[in-house]
Structure formats: C-alpha cells, structure tokens
Design an enzyme around this catalytic site. Structure first.
Site, mmCIF file in Angstrom:
data_model
loop_
_atom_site.group_PDB
_atom_site.id
_atom_site.type_symbol
_atom_site.label_atom_id
_atom_site.label_comp_id
_atom_site.label_asym_id
_atom_site.label_seq_id
_atom_site.Cartn_x
_atom_site.Cartn_y
_atom_site.Cartn_z
ATOM 1 N N GLY A 37 2.394 -5.556 7.369
ATOM 2 C CA GLY A 37 1.542 -6.267 6.543
ATOM 3 C C GLY A 37 0.393 -6.823 7.497
ATOM 4 O O GLY A 37 -0.038 -6.416 8.667
ATOM 5 N N ASN A 56 0.749 -1.268 0.011
ATOM 6 C CA ASN A 56 0.050 0.060 -0.137
ATOM 7 C C ASN A 56 0.914 1.248 0.002
ATOM 8 O O ASN A 56 0.375 2.226 -0.547
ATOM 9 C CB ASN A 56 -0.873 -0.201 1.179
ATOM 10 N N LYS A 102 12.613 -6.639 1.233
ATOM 11 C CA LYS A 102 11.870 -7.065 0.459
ATOM 12 C C LYS A 102 10.463 -6.559 0.303
ATOM 13 O O LYS A 102 9.615 -6.540 1.222
ATOM 14 C CB LYS A 102 11.470 -8.707 0.831
ATOM 15 N N GLU A 112 3.962 -4.090 12.160
ATOM 16 C CA GLU A 112 3.049 -3.102 12.066
ATOM 17 C C GLU A 112 2.026 -4.015 11.279
ATOM 18 O O GLU A 112 1.920 -4.176 10.099
ATOM 19 C CB GLU A 112 3.753 -1.837 11.038
ATOM 20 N N PRO A 148 -1.903 -12.317 10.127
ATOM 21 C CA PRO A 148 -1.641 -13.798 10.102
ATOM 22 C C PRO A 148 -0.006 -13.938 9.693
ATOM 23 O O PRO A 148 0.664 -14.723 10.278
ATOM 24 C CB PRO A 148 -2.437 -14.388 8.989
ATOM 25 N N THR A 149 0.460 -13.053 8.636
ATOM 26 C CA THR A 149 1.812 -13.348 8.079
ATOM 27 C C THR A 149 2.811 -12.694 9.096
ATOM 28 O O THR A 149 3.687 -13.092 9.689
ATOM 29 C CB THR A 149 1.923 -12.593 6.977
ATOM 30 N N GLU A 183 7.576 2.939 14.471
ATOM 31 C CA GLU A 183 8.371 3.450 13.413
ATOM 32 C C GLU A 183 8.099 4.981 13.614
ATOM 33 O O GLU A 183 7.150 5.646 14.240
ATOM 34 C CB GLU A 183 7.618 3.054 11.999
ATOM 35 N N CYS A 194 -3.356 0.673 6.630
ATOM 36 C CA CYS A 194 -3.770 -0.222 8.185
ATOM 37 C C CYS A 194 -4.294 0.721 9.201
ATOM 38 O O CYS A 194 -5.047 0.294 10.033
ATOM 39 C CB CYS A 194 -2.287 -0.639 8.569
HETATM 40 N N1 LIG Z 1 -2.219 -3.653 7.794
HETATM 41 C C1 LIG Z 1 -1.560 -3.554 6.633
HETATM 42 O O1 LIG Z 1 -0.752 -2.791 6.723
HETATM 43 C C2 LIG Z 1 -1.641 -4.395 5.343
HETATM 44 C C3 LIG Z 1 -2.859 -5.236 5.392
HETATM 45 N N2 LIG Z 1 -2.952 -6.077 4.551
HETATM 46 C C4 LIG Z 1 -3.991 -7.193 4.786
HETATM 47 O O2 LIG Z 1 -3.640 -8.462 4.153
HETATM 48 C C5 LIG Z 1 -4.611 -8.761 3.146
HETATM 49 C C6 LIG Z 1 -3.451 -9.840 2.491
HETATM 50 O O3 LIG Z 1 -2.278 -8.907 1.696
HETATM 51 P P1 LIG Z 1 -0.847 -9.434 1.686
HETATM 52 O O4 LIG Z 1 0.053 -8.423 0.745
HETATM 53 O O5 LIG Z 1 -0.910 -10.855 1.097
HETATM 54 O O6 LIG Z 1 -0.160 -9.335 3.233
HETATM 55 P P2 LIG Z 1 0.996 -10.117 3.713
HETATM 56 O O7 LIG Z 1 0.902 -9.872 5.110
HETATM 57 O O8 LIG Z 1 0.757 -11.696 3.481
HETATM 58 O O9 LIG Z 1 2.274 -9.620 3.095
HETATM 59 C C7 LIG Z 1 2.892 -8.593 3.426
HETATM 60 C C8 LIG Z 1 4.572 -8.842 3.321
HETATM 61 O O10 LIG Z 1 4.914 -9.971 3.760
HETATM 62 C C9 LIG Z 1 5.449 -10.987 2.906
HETATM 63 N N3 LIG Z 1 4.967 -12.410 3.279
HETATM 64 C C10 LIG Z 1 4.054 -13.095 2.942
HETATM 65 N N4 LIG Z 1 4.164 -14.179 3.560
HETATM 66 C C11 LIG Z 1 5.254 -14.283 4.209
HETATM 67 C C12 LIG Z 1 6.033 -15.356 5.312
HETATM 68 N N5 LIG Z 1 5.540 -16.428 5.367
HETATM 69 N N6 LIG Z 1 7.392 -14.946 5.820
HETATM 70 C C13 LIG Z 1 7.964 -13.528 5.414
HETATM 71 N N7 LIG Z 1 7.292 -12.545 4.554
HETATM 72 C C14 LIG Z 1 6.092 -13.023 3.872
HETATM 73 C C15 LIG Z 1 4.858 -10.641 1.613
HETATM 74 O O11 LIG Z 1 5.393 -10.987 0.519
HETATM 75 C C16 LIG Z 1 4.646 -9.130 1.674
HETATM 76 O O12 LIG Z 1 5.907 -8.423 1.373
HETATM 77 C C17 LIG Z 1 -4.793 -7.689 2.256
HETATM 78 O O13 LIG Z 1 -5.854 -7.962 1.624
HETATM 79 C C18 LIG Z 1 -4.957 -6.815 3.718
HETATM 80 O O14 LIG Z 1 -6.397 -6.926 4.166
HETATM 81 C C19 LIG Z 1 -2.095 -6.127 3.401
HETATM 82 C C20 LIG Z 1 -1.109 -5.138 3.622
HETATM 83 C C21 LIG Z 1 -0.687 -4.270 4.567
HETATM 84 C C1 LIG Z 2 0.598 7.664 5.760
HETATM 85 N N1 LIG Z 2 -0.646 7.072 6.564
HETATM 86 C C2 LIG Z 2 -0.627 7.408 7.540
HETATM 87 C C3 LIG Z 2 -1.740 7.438 5.777
HETATM 88 C C4 LIG Z 2 -0.581 5.688 6.515
HETATM 89 C C5 LIG Z 2 0.908 5.158 6.825
HETATM 90 C C6 LIG Z 2 0.797 3.484 7.389
HETATM 91 C C7 LIG Z 2 0.547 2.369 6.591
HETATM 92 O O1 LIG Z 2 1.772 1.935 5.870
HETATM 93 O O2 LIG Z 2 -0.491 2.035 6.066
#
Ligand SMILES: NC(=O)C1=CN([C@@H]2O[C@H](COP(=O)(O)OP(=O)(O)OC[C@H]3O[C@@H](n4cnc5c(N)ncnc54)[C@H](O)[C@@H]3O)[C@@H](O)[C@H]2O)C=CC1
Ligand SMILES: C[N+](C)(C)CCCC(=O)O
Length: 499
Positions: free
Chosen positions: A237, A162, A185, A259, A240-241, A473, A293
C-alpha cells in the site's frame, strides 16, 4: 457465473466475504458497512462490513490451530496441496478474472494475466516447499550444530486494491510453503476475490483456518497488527500507511515486509530501439489505469530523439481503447473510485499550472454505452515540458499519467533519476550493453528493467529500496522473509564447566 450474469452492470455480491474455520463467516453486526462500487458503472456491487476485535481474534485463533497441523506436515505434502490449489485457480481463471474486473475496473485482458501470475506463484512456492532445509556445521571433537528452517507462525497480509487476487497469492504462497498460516485483509474497496482464494485453498486440502480472510479498513488492520498471536505483517500500500504498520508491528517486535509506492524512472537513450522503448513506456505507465506501484512514471528521453519518441508515444496512447473492462477489445478500464479519479485529474491540472503541456488525454472519459455513464474513466495522458521540481514528477499519481523530460548525458540522468525518496523500480532502454548494466548498477531501486518494463515473472524477487519498503516478494529469497532459522548445537564430548 454465467456469461449473462457476469456482464458489466449486472453482478451483486451478497455472500459473506469473511472466511475462517474453513468456511465463509457472516459479519457479527452489520454496523459500519461501506458500499463497494463497481468502477465501470459507479453502481453498488456489495457492502464491505468490517470485522471487529472479536472477529479478528477468532480468525487469528483459527489460523493458529491450522498452523499447528500444517507446520508439522512434510514440505512435499504441503507442496501437493498447493499444486492442487494452483490447478483449481487455473481451471477457474475466467470466472475469477471477471469478478476481479467487476470489483477493480481493470480490463479483462489484464485481469486474466493477474490470475495466471497468481497460480504460477502458488505453483512456484509449492516447488520450493520440499526444498526447505538447514545447514550442518562441523565443530571440533565431533561436536556439531545444525540449523532448521522453521515457519514464523500466523502471518498477516494486508493488501491494496490494485491487484487484489494477485497480492493475496503473492503473500500467501511463500507463507504457506514455509509452513505458516495467514490471515489476509483485502482493501475495503476490493473485498470480493480474496475469499475465493480462501475457498480454493480449502478445496485443495489445507487444514481449516490456514488461510483466513477478514474484511475491513484501517481499524481492522490495526487490530491485526497489534494482535499478540501474529508473528509477521506483510503489507502492500501507500508509504504513510506502511510507516504506521511498521510502528505498530514494532510494539510486538513482529517482522514486517513493506511493498510501498514509487515514482520510478524510465531512461530512454538515443541508441535504443525506438519502437520497443515506446512500447516499454506504455507498459510502464498504463497497466491497471496507471495504478501500479512500480510504474515508470518519470520518463527521461535523450534530447536528440525526443520529437520521434513523443510523436509515437502520443499516437499509441490516443489509440488505447478505453471502455467496458469486460470486453476483450478494451485495453483500459475504469479507475478504482471517484475520489481517485478526481485526485488524478487534479494532478493533471496542477501540472498545467506548473508549466506542463498535455499532449493527449488527462480528461474524464464518458463511454458511449449508457450503462457506463457513471464509471470512473479518464483518457490516458502524456505530459511534456515537465521538470524535476513539478508535483507530477515528484509525487506518486497512481493514475494513467506519464511525465516526459529530456536529458543530455548518462551521468546527469542517473543523478536526476535517483533524486527521489522512492526506490521501487527503474528501467533503461539502450542497445549499448555496457551502458545498460552500468545504469542498472547505479540506479537506486529494487528492480531495473533493461529493454522492457513491468514484467513480473514469479521466479524474480520484487521489492523496494529507500522509502519504497523492504523485504521481497517472489523468487527464492522470499523464503527468508517467511521463515526463521533455529540453531541446534550437539555436544559429543563432556561438558567443560568453568564452575
Ligand atoms: N504503491 C502501492 O502499491 C499503492 C499505493 N497506493 C496509494 O495510496 C493512496 C491511498 O490508497 P489506500 O488504498 O487508502 O492505501 P493504504 O495504504 O491506506 O491502504 C492499503 C491497505 O492498508 C490498509 N490500512 C489502512 N490504514 C491502515 C492502518 N492504520 N493499519 C493497518 N492497515 C491499514 C487498508 O485498509 C488497505 O488494505 C492511493 O491513492 C495511491 O496513491 C494505494 C494502494 C497501493
Ligand atoms: C504485476 N505488476 C508488476 C505490473 C505490478 C505488481 C506490483 C503491484 O502490486 O502494483
């Protein structure tokens, strides 16, 4: 990238996206390549070719070599290099922002802000690099101890899709300021801009290998978390991850910063300045197509002002220009992927089944421009008639969907706001200053915005409570998460041996 080359639907990225040893590195083998899409058109932008064990090992060793030099440099010297990196980013902000838009789908207006926050973050930590110090502790008889603030070593950063460039900067800036190296990464869906940051650090004068980029998904991430030469993992991310990252890091007793996600409450009292509260609710829900997030997606509005609030918020939501993210007038672009769009639309239909009322949006959006027909657009959505037990109110949607609920009293709304496993952010709108600070104190979240939402100055710590993670952060405190204290005890008398 010229104006013509960088319009939506025209860019193809073919340069290698890995970076270590001071240069871009071609993938060793092309197998397991995944297409990366341009969200606004659905067209293939490039291939993401994941790094295997040998490549990860090479990158980490290259980072370690750089760490040995960088950590011995004076903080002031590191600061000078980082300030130069910040300057170069500022100079190229347009170009970086355009690539970010093409890869991520967010509007250019927002991407420019993201890039500005990125260089500001590097500038801020450059300012702190020269201030790192320990403490002198006096002990009896002239004996004393002192502490040294030392780096951790090679840190790993794992990013989400994002805020691709901003996340890489938020993680690398404090890491580098403290004397660490970083292997980063990016998300496999947004591989193109992190390598530009790597090139800029190199150009600014960091030792080769100090900031490396390895491409890949879960497998590559796993290799990074398990590598014995890694001292720390900072992850952004999903929950679960994040849990997996923590579990893997525990095997090597590595430090972790997590985060993670959120389902943050935004509480609007009847004594608020309504227009600001409405603007705050939009800021809390619709940045980056709602894929943020810390978004305040549970909007609690005091019953007496609900009709006025809804009227105004719906009017403004309907007026958000959705479309080509590279156009200056656009305020909402495309979601990251087709599956993400479908997932978000699924949350809207589920909300309807559970009794929610769609006041606007929540549908796929097809812009009139033919080149955008295959893009992942939807109209921003306001849901009314929501209850705390509905799926849209309990789960992180990660899309432009605001759920609105009425409340009556302060005590009630705090209880409801805290009734979640998440705790990233929160917000309150009121003109009563005592109430504002009392609510801020009682909300279980890492951040509480009073009379605004989602502003993130780099001087201010950002991070979660509860299952939204730990560590911080931004801000001065993050120095603690990228350094360790060494205690040195100096005896000035004779050794009093017990033996
Ligand atoms: N709260 C937040 O900032 C975020 C939440 N999400 C949520 O998660 C859902 C899935 O999105 P993803 O991009 O698949 O999130 P994700 O949490 O699976 O991925 C985030 C990062 O972790 C890496 N990753 C995945 N599995 C891993 C493992 N086993 N070990 C180490 N690194 C690993 C991914 O390649 C990516 O770089 C989204 O639909 C959203 O709802 C996604 C991105 C950011
Ligand atoms: C910049 N802000 C505050 C809108 C979001 C930053 C946090 C994120 O990585 O989702």
């Amino acid at each position: 990238v010229s104006r013509q080359l960088s319009s939506t639907g025209t860019v193809v990225v073919t340069d290698p996206l890995n970076f270590w040893g001071g240069k871009r590195v071609k993938p060793r083998e092309e197998k397991n390549a995944e297409p990366v899409f341009e969200p606004a058109t659905g067209r293939v932008l490039c291939q993401m070719i994941p790094c295997g064990a040998e490549e990860v090992d090479e990158a980490i060793k290259s980072a370690h070599t750089a760490y040995l030099k960088w950590s011995k440099m004076a903080g002031m010297e590191r600061a000078r290099v980082m300030l130069e990196a910040a300057r170069i980013i500022r100079e190229r902000r347009e170009k970086i922002a355009k690539l970010e838009v093409i890869n991520n789908g967010k509007s250019i207006t927002e991407a420019l802000v993201d890039i500005d926050i990125a260089w500001q973050c590097i500038e801020y930590y450059a300012g702190l690099a020269g201030t790192l110090s320990g403490q002198h502790i006096q002990l009896p008889g002239g004996t004393f101890a002192y502490t040294r603030r030392e780096p951790l070593g090679v840190c790993v950063g794992i990013g989400a899709w994002n805020y691709p460039f901003q996340i890489a900067s938020w993680k690398s800036a404090p890491a580098l300021a403290c004397g660490n190296a970083m292997v980063f990464k990016p998300s496999p869906m947004t591989p193109v801009t992190a390598v530009i940051l790597a090139e800029i650090y190199k150009e600014a004068g960091v030792p080769d290998g100090l900031f490396c980029v390895v491409q890949g998904g879960a497998e590559t991430g796993t290799l990074l978390c398990h590598h014995p030469m890694v001292a720390k993992v900072s992850f952004t991310g999903s929950v679960p991850t994040g849990k997996k990252v923590m579990e893997m890091s525990s095997k090597g007793v590595k430090q972790v910063t997590l985060e993670l996600g959120g389902k943050s409450p935004l509480i609007i009292f009847k004594d608020c300045e309504l227009e600001n509260a409405v603007k705050g609710a939009l800021m809390a829900n619709f940045l980056t197509q709602g894929q943020v997030c810390c978004n305040g997606t549970r909007v609690y509005v005091q019953r007496e002002i609900m009709p006025q609030f809804l009227e105004e918020v719906v009017k403004r939501t309907k007026a958000i220009p959705v479309g080509d993210p590279l156009l200056d007038g656009t305020r909402m672009g495309a979601l990251i992927s087709k599956p993400q769009l479908e997932k978000v639309l699924g949350f809207v239909s589920q909300a309807k089944k559970e009794g929610g009322r769609v006041l606007c949006g929540g549908e796929p959006f097809v812009p009139s421009d033919p080149k955008l027909k295959g893009g992942y657009f939807m109209s921003p959505c306001v849901l009314d008639n929501c209850r705390d037990d509905m799926t849209c109110v309990k789960e992180e949607i990660f899309g432009p969907v605001m759920s609105v609920m009425p409340f009556d009293t302060e005590e009630e709304v705090i209880r409801r706001a805290n009734n979640t496993t998440f705790g990233l952010a929160s917000g309150v709108f009121t003109r009563d200053i005592s109430r504002a600070h009392r609510v801020a104190e009682n909300l279980e979240a890492g951040t509480c915005f009073i009379n605004n939402y989602n502003i993130s100055p780099v001087e201010v710590p950002f991070g979660g409570y509860k299952m939204s993670g730990f560590g911080r952060e931004n801000g001065q405190v993050t120095i603690e998460y990228y350094s360790q204290l060494k205690t040195v005890v100096v005896e000035m008398g004779d050794v009093e041996s017990l033996f």
